[in-house]
Design a protein around this motif. Sequence first.
Motif, PDB file in Angstrom:
ATOM      1  N   ALA A 273       0.834  -1.207   0.000  1.00 39.69           N
ATOM      2  CA  ALA A 273       0.000   0.000   0.000  1.00 39.69           C
ATOM      3  C   ALA A 273       0.866   1.253   0.000  1.00 39.69           C
ATOM      4  O   ALA A 273       0.586   2.210  -0.731  1.00 39.69           O
TER       5      ALA A 273
ATOM      6  N   ARG B  85      -6.571   6.455   4.312  1.00 39.24           N
ATOM      7  CA  ARG B  85      -7.517   5.954   5.335  1.00 39.24           C
ATOM      8  C   ARG B  85      -7.934   4.516   5.023  1.00 39.24           C
ATOM      9  O   ARG B  85      -8.043   3.684   5.906  1.00 39.24           O
ATOM     10  N   GLN B  86      -8.160   4.238   3.742  1.00 38.51           N
ATOM     11  CA  GLN B  86      -8.588   2.889   3.353  1.00 38.51           C
ATOM     12  C   GLN B  86      -7.504   1.863   3.605  1.00 38.51           C
ATOM     13  O   GLN B  86      -7.795   0.758   4.065  1.00 38.51           O
ATOM     14  N   PHE B  87      -6.254   2.210   3.286  1.00 38.76           N
ATOM     15  CA  PHE B  87      -5.167   1.240   3.395  1.00 38.76           C
ATOM     16  C   PHE B  87      -4.584   1.121   4.805  1.00 38.76           C
ATOM     17  O   PHE B  87      -4.006   0.084   5.135  1.00 38.76           O
TER      18      PHE B  87
ATOM     19  N   PRO C 170      -8.255   9.830   1.211  1.00 37.69           N
ATOM     20  CA  PRO C 170      -9.160   8.680   1.351  1.00 37.69           C
ATOM     21  C   PRO C 170      -8.446   7.338   1.151  1.00 37.69           C
ATOM     22  O   PRO C 170      -8.764   6.354   1.819  1.00 37.69           O
ATOM     23  N   ALA C 171      -7.498   7.304   0.232  1.00 40.57           N
ATOM     24  CA  ALA C 171      -6.763   6.060  -0.008  1.00 40.57           C
ATOM     25  C   ALA C 171      -5.913   5.693   1.208  1.00 40.57           C
ATOM     26  O   ALA C 171      -5.836   4.516   1.575  1.00 40.57           O
TER      27      ALA C 171
ATOM     28  N   HIS D  62      -4.405   0.361   8.635  1.00 46.44           N
ATOM     29  CA  HIS D  62      -5.162  -0.565   9.486  1.00 46.44           C
ATOM     30  C   HIS D  62      -5.352   0.012  10.844  1.00 46.44           C
ATOM     31  O   HIS D  62      -4.545   0.343  11.566  1.00 46.44           O
TER      32      HIS D  62
END
Length: 194
Positions: free
Chosen positions: A151, A190-192, A187-188, A194
């Motif tokens: 990521a 935050r998504q990746f 946003p990416a 953990h």
Amino acid sequence: MTSFTDRTKASLREALLDAAADLLAEAGYAGLRMADVAAKAGVSRQTVYNEFGNKAALTQAVALRTASEFLDGIRQRFETADGLLAGIHHAVVYTIEHARENRLVAAALGTEAAEDLLPLLTTKGEPILTAAAGLAAEQYRELEPGLSAEAAALLAETAVRLSLSHLVLPTHSAAEAADAVTAVLAPAIRQFAH
């Protein structure tokens, strides 16, 4: 401790790279002559060939040294940042502003004489992209330990590609470009994470 011979060789190499960078900014790749580099550095033409082999290798060495200077500046921005997004923002602003101040990069981006250097940032820019993305991925993981290596690598390469795009085709200020890059990446991240 380095020997006198090693220090002298390193100094000669730097003098040749300085001379080549100046000449590349003035005349571009097509106008660069090894004899001119030698004359500017005060050495024989054969010395330039002995050190770099050919004009393409000399130009690549100048590009990599210039990229190294940028990477050092980017590393410093991340080390003093308050979080990953702030680090990305500072790194993008630095990259764009420093590029505009760097004689060689500014010439490649804005003068007809040196426009033949632009591929070093675009179609032949893989060494720079790889180095910048690698550094950024390391910094991303330090500032956001929840990111996997994959990521971090994806986010870093995306940030570098976006930054280069803003650099090559400037339609916004450096701060506005950094705002755009961080808006896309937030946003990416935050998504990746953990």
